[in-house]
Design a protein around this motif. Structure first.
Motif, PDB file in Angstrom:
ATOM      1  N   ARG A   1       0.833  -1.202   0.000  1.00 46.80           N
ATOM      2  CA  ARG A   1       0.000   0.000   0.000  1.00 46.80           C
ATOM      3  C   ARG A   1       0.873   1.260   0.000  1.00 46.80           C
ATOM      4  O   ARG A   1       0.534   2.266  -0.621  1.00 46.80           O
ATOM      5  CB  ARG A   1      -0.944  -0.001   1.211  1.00 46.80           C
ATOM      6  CG  ARG A   1      -2.033  -1.042   1.147  1.00 46.80           C
ATOM      7  CD  ARG A   1      -3.067  -0.869   2.250  1.00 46.80           C
ATOM      8  NE  ARG A   1      -2.533  -1.071   3.586  1.00 46.80           N
ATOM      9  CZ  ARG A   1      -2.379  -2.258   4.176  1.00 46.80           C
ATOM     10  NH1 ARG A   1      -2.725  -3.359   3.532  1.00 46.80           N
ATOM     11  NH2 ARG A   1      -1.894  -2.353   5.398  1.00 46.80           N
ATOM     12  N   ALA A   2       1.979   1.192   0.733  1.00 53.83           N
ATOM     13  CA  ALA A   2       2.883   2.353   0.766  1.00 53.83           C
ATOM     14  C   ALA A   2       3.427   2.648  -0.636  1.00 53.83           C
ATOM     15  O   ALA A   2       3.573   3.813  -1.033  1.00 53.83           O
ATOM     16  CB  ALA A   2       4.022   2.100   1.747  1.00 53.83           C
ATOM     17  N   ALA A   3       3.697   1.591  -1.383  1.00 54.21           N
ATOM     18  CA  ALA A   3       4.199   1.783  -2.745  1.00 54.21           C
ATOM     19  C   ALA A   3       3.130   2.442  -3.620  1.00 54.21           C
ATOM     20  O   ALA A   3       3.431   3.321  -4.442  1.00 54.21           O
ATOM     21  CB  ALA A   3       4.626   0.436  -3.324  1.00 54.21           C
TER      22      ALA A   3
ATOM     23  N   GLU B   1      -3.702   3.841   9.755  1.00 52.31           N
ATOM     24  CA  GLU B   1      -2.839   4.041   8.595  1.00 52.31           C
ATOM     25  C   GLU B   1      -3.236   5.349   7.931  1.00 52.31           C
ATOM     26  O   GLU B   1      -4.421   5.612   7.706  1.00 52.31           O
ATOM     27  CB  GLU B   1      -3.011   2.876   7.621  1.00 52.31           C
ATOM     28  CG  GLU B   1      -1.699   2.394   7.032  1.00 52.31           C
ATOM     29  CD  GLU B   1      -1.856   1.061   6.316  1.00 52.31           C
ATOM     30  OE1 GLU B   1      -1.794   0.025   7.007  1.00 52.31           O
ATOM     31  OE2 GLU B   1      -2.036   1.063   5.091  1.00 52.31           O
ATOM     32  N   VAL B   2      -2.238   6.153   7.611  1.00 53.03           N
ATOM     33  CA  VAL B   2      -2.514   7.473   7.051  1.00 53.03           C
ATOM     34  C   VAL B   2      -1.729   7.682   5.767  1.00 53.03           C
ATOM     35  O   VAL B   2      -0.723   7.004   5.514  1.00 53.03           O
ATOM     36  CB  VAL B   2      -2.117   8.604   8.027  1.00 53.03           C
ATOM     37  CG1 VAL B   2      -2.918   8.519   9.313  1.00 53.03           C
ATOM     38  CG2 VAL B   2      -0.622   8.593   8.322  1.00 53.03           C
ATOM     39  N   GLU B   3      -2.212   8.614   4.975  1.00 46.91           N
ATOM     40  CA  GLU B   3      -1.435   9.150   3.864  1.00 46.91           C
ATOM     41  C   GLU B   3      -1.191  10.631   4.138  1.00 46.91           C
ATOM     42  O   GLU B   3      -2.126  11.359   4.480  1.00 46.91           O
ATOM     43  CB  GLU B   3      -2.184   9.007   2.542  1.00 46.91           C
ATOM     44  CG  GLU B   3      -2.165   7.597   1.984  1.00 46.91           C
ATOM     45  CD  GLU B   3      -2.866   7.506   0.630  1.00 46.91           C
ATOM     46  OE1 GLU B   3      -2.463   6.670  -0.175  1.00 46.91           O
ATOM     47  OE2 GLU B   3      -3.814   8.283   0.384  1.00 46.91           O
TER      48      GLU B   3
ATOM     49  N   LYS C   1       1.303   8.111  -6.023  1.00 46.71           N
ATOM     50  CA  LYS C   1       0.459   9.315  -6.023  1.00 46.71           C
ATOM     51  C   LYS C   1       1.183  10.502  -5.392  1.00 46.71           C
ATOM     52  O   LYS C   1       0.583  11.556  -5.187  1.00 46.71           O
ATOM     53  CB  LYS C   1      -0.832   9.054  -5.227  1.00 46.71           C
ATOM     54  CG  LYS C   1      -1.732   7.985  -5.844  1.00 46.71           C
ATOM     55  CD  LYS C   1      -3.022   7.824  -5.049  1.00 46.71           C
ATOM     56  CE  LYS C   1      -2.793   7.072  -3.747  1.00 46.71           C
ATOM     57  NZ  LYS C   1      -4.019   6.841  -2.969  1.00 46.71           N
ATOM     58  N   GLY C   2       2.433  10.301  -5.022  1.00 41.84           N
ATOM     59  CA  GLY C   2       3.180  11.383  -4.381  1.00 41.84           C
ATOM     60  C   GLY C   2       2.861  11.530  -2.908  1.00 41.84           C
ATOM     61  O   GLY C   2       3.107  12.586  -2.318  1.00 41.84           O
TER      62      GLY C   2
END
Lengths: 262, 786
Positions: free
Chosen positions: B444-446, B645-647, B451-452
């Motif tokens: 998911r991190a990838a 989990e955050v973005e 998306k930057g």
């Protein structure tokens, strides 16, 4: 709220004569004025509603110009401007919530000139004209600083004319509480120039970012502004962002608007 | 197969029909013939001396009945504080007077100076504008550390300083704790702020005072979580009205989150003025007033240190906290940073030595008191943040570091005076990691990176002490009240029941969940049970609802009363069936005699109790109604693990919560759907604190975040779809239902998980950021990255 008289004229002429009364004030959708009155921070004696003036409503397109009646709601603009001027429609569709969009009007927003209102950025970037009962005022001459415009006492915005750009987009970075723009940038690519209207950021209210306009006029891409910096001088600093942060966001949002322009 | 009725069933909330169709009866829906309205003139400066107050113009304004000022309350008591804290030297805390209306001084913006009672609300407000107040402004005391300097201006002149108390816990452990730090392999230190919050229940506060001259009885209708407590505090300490002449009614209440526990000046005023004027007097808070007069929450500034050995085993924990009391001591304010905070500093871990120091400070701000979680979120936040920081510093996986230190054997006596009865912290952690797909993070991190965006993850393992509380214990700790709960179970002749509970529902769903318990005990349909609460005239003395205590304490009282009812009913049934009472069984609404085919229905027995023609009158009384008071022998200890989990958008600092998994151990669960709803609400409030909310004053004491234009409440689109689980159940060992309480968990466990996740995201993005103070607004996250 203090007592006041509500007048609901059917025509611009009736409205203008009603506005001649002492302490009379026009009432668009009331999305700012009514809460202010409820807090007893404003106390007009007479409110002249534009709600029943059919001649001040609606969106039409003629050649390269979009004409929006001063009493047209944001919701109507969001629908009716969508095909001819998607940048403007997109801006209108994200003002407030459905209740605000069904009451708030473009004339009310422009006349109030809240430093964090959305429409002023579009008008400056598109270029165009504010038409009142008395005269026509070019967009560049209309805004005179926070909550201040060229409008005279008793003058009513009847129509707003926008020069429809080839491409445009509005990017709003929302203040977390009010969801007004912390910084909002409207980028308009016209056949002969690019104009960038910035709202939410400056202590002087809405402004054009001319350095970006120049850079984008020769190269309409986000990379064109990558070397520019925005000065934090004169930017708003408050609970939600420092002047430095706002200045930074002006550049980020401009780049995003350029990339998203259609 | 899920149950469809009784304990364990997701029965639909019966109260929601009236709430969702506009048929609720809230305090503002009550209007009494002849009622007048009060408007409070509130201070617009934070600190000042009242040199003059001219109310003459207001008194002759249209519709005005009377203008009250502090002088009218000189013979009246002040608002009391319900918990006396003793300081490190053994001395009682400094306790200032808290007048109903300001006397001589104003101490925060919003402090009521005068009250205008008029025929209409608008007249009262108009007249209040004609009051002239001559206030000599004094320097505002805002910063807690500055407030404790010897030359600082004093909020209360009659106190020796702005220090309410300097509390040490456990004081006897201080030297040993310090010594452990001297020997430690590693020490992690963190300074943090648990910011001030505004509770913001959907329904603002309302009070109506009414006085019946014919009986000399006063009634207060109020938005309260605990009407009996208000009756006791206001009657005994403020107005001097005996409880048999005072009725307090808290009807439907639209949320409280702690802010409606406390006794407020407006309640005392309306009750007092109604008697003085012989007219009902109503006050309805505006939202703006709520920001200036509802007790606020949190506001701790903390330095925490964790000592570890080389393997990461916790050796000792030491904290120093400055806790803001505001301008006056609200009802339970003093207990929040002490007994509801220090006792939780062990968390889920075997830390042998803990020392907590708390300095409570007066400032020129709105009083601070319990807010959802009350002390426990503050404890959990600092502990779970410092553990995460320690894990990074020592290069130990944060999940592993927690597991290495978990308490795994129960009962477990912590070094901070409480004993955990049951728990399984590994089980909830396993479940949370599984729900959140912890192992799938890198993929998911990838995706986020494409998306930057920077993705980060954080965990939190929390414990709380709920079901407050054993009265004798809290009495030793300074509580000026008992913390039992009561219930009366009244059985009607035809078999239906009414349960009158001292608990109070202001959104929790008692009217649905409590009948589920009774229905199971007797074997009748839930619809046969009605819950009555919120009126001192028809419920036994109760302590109300807060601290996730309703089902654990109030529910237990109800069970005890129902057991008494059933025992008596069995005697009646035994008489009717000519059997011995000990041979009678009750199942599915039928009494039967063991080893025979004799049986008799519940309804026949209840009828016999009220139509005692064939009845053992020489042995038992007619009727079927019993009351029980339940005083718990320990707190309950809900616990769990949360994964967030955050973005993070590195260009703007904006944080988006992408997933949130909550695995809670609430012991036995009466209504899983209601529990899930409680967790959702708690998570929304906790994420609100972590991401959005913050109550901010300027240096002169003006509240900058005084409306929703500047105070950011969480909205649906700020939140992900939660993954919630409560299948890990270690039942409480000391209450009859084995329940632990679920009301506050979400608000306690979510802030550290979210902050841990954002710090993780920034570290993965290459930023050397170890902490950001809440709320993690875009501006703050961006600034931390610079």
């Amino acid at each position: 709220m203090y007592d006041f008289e509500l007048v609901k004229p059917k025509s611009v002429d009736e409205a203008v004569s009603a506005l001649a009364a002492e302490d009379a004030q026009p009432l668009g959708g009331g999305q700012t004025l009514i809460p202010t009155m409820k807090q007893r921070l404003a106390a007009p004696a007479v409110l002249v509603s534009t709600h029943d003036i059919d001649g001040m409503k609606g969106v039409s397109t003629d050649g390269g110009v979009m004409t929006v009646g001063g009493a047209t709601t944001h919701g109507t603009v969001a629908k009716e401007a969508a095909s001819a001027f998607p940048g403007l429609a997109g801006l209108a569709a994200k003002i407030g919530d459905p209740a605000v969009r069904n009451r708030g009007t473009i004339g009310g927003s422009l006349a109030n000139n809240d430093p964090a209102a959305c429409y002023p950025a579009a008008l400056l970037a598109a270029g165009g004209t504010v038409v009142t009962n008395a005269r026509e005022i070019a967009a560049d001459d209309f805004f005179e600083g926070m909550f201040t415009t060229a409008l005279e006492e008793g003058e009513l915005i009847t129509v707003v004319k926008f020069n429809i750009p080839e491409k445009s987009n509005y990017q709003k970075f929302e203040q977390p509480a009010s969801r007004f723009p912390l910084v909002g940038v409207f980028v308009a690519k016209h056949s002969d120039e690019v104009r960038v209207g910035v709202t939410g950021a400056s202590e002087d209210g809405v402004f054009r970012w001319t350095e970006a306009e120049q850079a984008l006029s020769s190269n309409f891409s986000a990379e064109a502004i990558s070397g520019l910096t925005v000065s934090a001088d004169g930017m708003i600093g408050d609970l939600h962002g420092t002047p430095d942060y706002r200045a930074h966001l002006v550049k980020v949002m401009t780049g995003r608007a350029v990339s998203a322009a259609e | 197969m899920p149950k469809d009725h009784g304990i364990g069933a997701s029965s639909k909330r019966r109260e929601d029909v009236r709430f969702l169709t506009g048929k609720g009866r809230y305090t503002d829906d009550i209007n009494i013939r002849g009622q007048a309205y009060v408007h409070f003139l509130r201070s617009d400066v934070a600190h000042g001396k009242i040199n003059g107050l001219d109310t003459s113009a207001a008194e002759s304004a249209p519709g005005v009945l009377r203008v009250f000022t502090g002088a009218d309350f000189e013979g009246v008591g002040g608002l009391p504080c319900g918990w006396q804290v003793t300081d490190r030297e053994g001395n009682p805390m400094q306790e200032p007077a808290h007048p109903v209306l300001a006397q001589g001084k104003v101490r925060h913006v919003g402090d009521p100076i005068a009250a205008v009672v008029a025929e209409t609300y608008e007249q009262a407000r108009d007249a209040a504008e004609q009051i002239t107040v001559d206030i000599e402004e004094l320097p505002a005391v805002m910063d807690m550390k500055a407030a404790l300097k010897p030359d600082a201006p004093k909020v209360h002149e009659d106190l020796t300083s702005n220090l309410c108390y300097d509390w040490g816990f456990v004081e006897e452990n201080r030297e040993a704790t310090n010594a452990a730090f001297e020997k430690a392999h590693h020490v992690t230190t963190l300074e943090l702020v648990n910011q001030r919050l505004v509770a913001n229940p959907m329904e603002p506060r309302v009070a109506i005072g009414d006085y019946a001259a014919h009986s000399d009885e006063s009634t207060l209708y109020t938005t309260s979580q605990n009407p009996h407590v208000i009756r006791l505090l206001m009657g005994a300490f403020v107005l001097g009205i005996p409880e048999h002449k005072l009725r307090v009614v808290a009807p439907d209440v639209g949320g409280g989150f702690g802010s409606k526990i406390f006794h407020y000046a407006e309640e005392a005023f309306c009750t007092f003025a109604a008697k003085a004027l012989k007219r009902p007097v109503k006050w309805v808070s505006s939202r703006s007033e709520a920001f200036l007069s509802d007790a606020q929450g949190r506001d701790h500034v903390t330095r925490i240190e964790l000592a570890l050995d080389a393997e990461g085993h916790f050796q000792a924990l030491r904290t120093e906290t400055y806790a803001n009391m505001g301008a006056y001591l609200s009802t339970f304010s003093t207990s929040v940073p002490t007994w509801l905070h220090g006792t939780l500093m062990a968390g889920n871990y075997r830390t042998p030595l803990i020392y907590v120091n708390v300095k409570a400070v007066f400032t020129n701000t709105v009083p601070v008191d319990a807010y959802r979680g009350a002390g426990r979120p503050e404890a959990t936040f600092q502990l779970e943040r410092v553990i995460d920081k320690a894990a990074r510093e020592m290069g130990i996986d944060p999940v592993e570091l927690r597991r290495r230190n978990f308490v795994t054997e129960f009962p477990y006596a912590t070094p901070v005076a409480v004993e955990y009865d049951t728990g399984d912290y590994n089980a909830t952690l396993d479940r949370a990691l599984e729900m959140a797909d912890w192992d799938g993070f890198e993929a998911r991190a990838a995706e986020s990176a494409k998306k930057g965006l920077w993705r980060g993850r954080g965990i939190n393992s929390y414990i709380e002490a709920c079901g407050i509380a054993p009265s004798q214990l809290v009495g030793q700790l300074g509580a000026r009240a008992g913390l039992y709960e009561s219930a009366t179970v009244r059985v009607n002749a035809t078999g239906g029941l009414v349960v009158m509970t001292g608990s109070h529902s202001h959104g929790q769903g008692h009217e649905t969940a409590f009948p589920q318990v009774i229905a199971d005990m007797i074997g009748i349909d839930e619809s046969q049970v009605e819950i009555v609460h919120g009126d001192t005239a028809n419920t036994p003395m109760g302590m109300g609802t807060y601290g996730s205590r309703s089902i654990a304490v109030g529910g237990s009282a109800m069970v005890r009363a129902a057991e008494k009812v059933i025992a008596k009913a069995k005697k009646i049934a035994a008489h009717l069936m000519e059997a011995a009472p000990e041979d009678v069984e009750l199942k599915d609404g039928q009494f039967s005699v063991a080893g025979t085919d004799k049986s008799i229905a519940w309804g026949d027995v209840t009828l016999a109790a009220y139509v005692p023609h064939n009845y053992p009158l020489d042995e038992i009384e007619p009727g079927l109604e019993e009351t029980a008071f339940y005083d718990p022998s320990n707190f309950t200890y809900p616990a769990g693990a949360y994964v967030c989990e955050v973005e993070v958008d590195p260009e703007t600092g904006k944080v988006r919560v992408d997933r949130f998994a909550a695995a809670d151990d609430f012991g036995n669960v009466v209504n899983p759907m209601i529990v899930e709803g409680q967790v959702h609400g708690g998570l929304a409030q906790g994420i609100g604190q972590a991401l959005l909310e913050g109550c901010t004053y300027d240096e002169t004491g003006q509240l900058l975040s005084a409306s929703y234009m500047d105070y950011a409440m969480p909205r649906a689109d700020d939140l992900p779809s939660f993954q919630v689980d409560h299948s890990c159940q270690t039942p409480c060992t000391h209450n009859p239902l084995g329940v632990k309480g679920c009301g506050e968990a979400g608000a306690i466990g979510s802030p550290p998980a979210l902050v841990n996740a954002v710090v993780d995201a920034l570290q993965r993005g290459g930023k050397d950021v170890t902490h950001i103070d809440m709320p993690l607004s875009p501006a703050r996250v961006w600034a931390a990255m610079q």
